[in-house]
Design an enzyme around this catalytic site. Structure first.
Site, PDB file in Angstrom:
ATOM      1  CG  HIS A   1      -0.147   0.124   2.532  1.00  0.00           C
ATOM      2  ND1 HIS A   1       0.120   1.277   3.188  1.00  0.00           N
ATOM      3  CD2 HIS A   1       0.270  -0.823   3.331  1.00  0.00           C
ATOM      4  CE1 HIS A   1       0.655   1.101   4.245  1.00  0.00           C
ATOM      5  NE2 HIS A   1       0.856  -0.253   4.493  1.00  0.00           N
TER       6      HIS A   1
ATOM      7  CG  HIS B   1      13.008  -4.723 -13.850  1.00  0.00           C
ATOM      8  ND1 HIS B   1      13.699  -5.133 -14.749  1.00  0.00           N
ATOM      9  CD2 HIS B   1      12.043  -5.591 -13.386  1.00  0.00           C
ATOM     10  CE1 HIS B   1      13.371  -6.601 -14.735  1.00  0.00           C
ATOM     11  NE2 HIS B   1      12.429  -6.629 -13.848  1.00  0.00           N
TER      12      HIS B   1
END
Length: 211
Positions: A137, A146
């Site tokens: 979250h 990446h």
């Protein structure tokens, strides 16, 4: 109606992108462009139809583009070049991924099989959330980041532009990874990492600069 996909980069990462696209059932046709054409004319189950420099020939109202290049800086460069030519981009999400409807996924990003992007997270343009990686979250990922397979980002983590989080790494809540930094495979990040820095280990420590 969009039903065709052109993928730039016929590599192993390109195969993963094509597989995600196929699994999504959004596209009737998936084809590759690559610098190795005409020597390379296939990539797994898909055709390589032209050199990457010929992308403009495939611009059409029913076609989207996707840049499947693992190197963050090169992926950013190629994406910027195509956007400047008014190419339209796909965002690819594998059906097995969990992406909260209360998160944001940037244009041209790839969310791979069994990955998770949790509530209130913001994923930038051209990012890769690789196989079984999780972004919890309120995380914020800059453009062309990446997150490698099996990596874990706890809540409220910030990963700045073009950084790379190595396979199996873990980053504790609230940390910031500076732009164009590299976290080595299997590392545990317990504090903020400066930009252009390479870290590795558990706990992760600086081992070099990434200039």
């Amino acid at each position: 109606m969009i039903n065709k996909l052109i993928i730039i980069g016929a590599s192993g990462h390109g195969k993963v992108a094509a597989d995600c696209a196929e699994a999504s059932r959004r596209f009737s046709e998936i084809r590759f462009l690559d610098q190795a054409y005409p020597e390379q004319k296939t990539n797994a189950h898909w055709d390589v139809v032209a050199h990457a420099d010929e992308a403009m020939k495939y611009v059409a109202s029913d076609t989207l583009f996707f840049v499947a290049i693992g190197n963050n800086a090169i992926r950013a460069k190629v994406t910027d070049e195509l956007l400047a030519q008014h190419c339209s981009f796909a965002t690819l999400v594998h059906p097995s991924a969990h992406v909260s409807r209360h998160s944001e996924i940037g244009l041209g990003s790839l969310i791979c099989a069994n990955a998770t992007v949790n509530i209130a997270s913001k994923i930038g343009q051209g990012c890769i959330i690789n196989t079984a990686a999780s972004v919890d979250h309120d995380c914020v990922l800059g453009d062309f980041v990446h997150v490698a397979p099996g990596s874990r980002l706890a809540g409220n983590v910030t990963v700045e532009e073009q950084s790379f989080i190595g396979i199996g790494s873990a980053i504790i809540q609230g940390c910031t990874i500076g732009r164009r930094s590299i976290v080595g495979a299997g590392s545990t990040v317990l504090s903020n990492i400066s930009e252009h820095t390479i870290v590795a280990g558990s706990p992760a420590k600086k081992i070099n600069n990434n200039n």
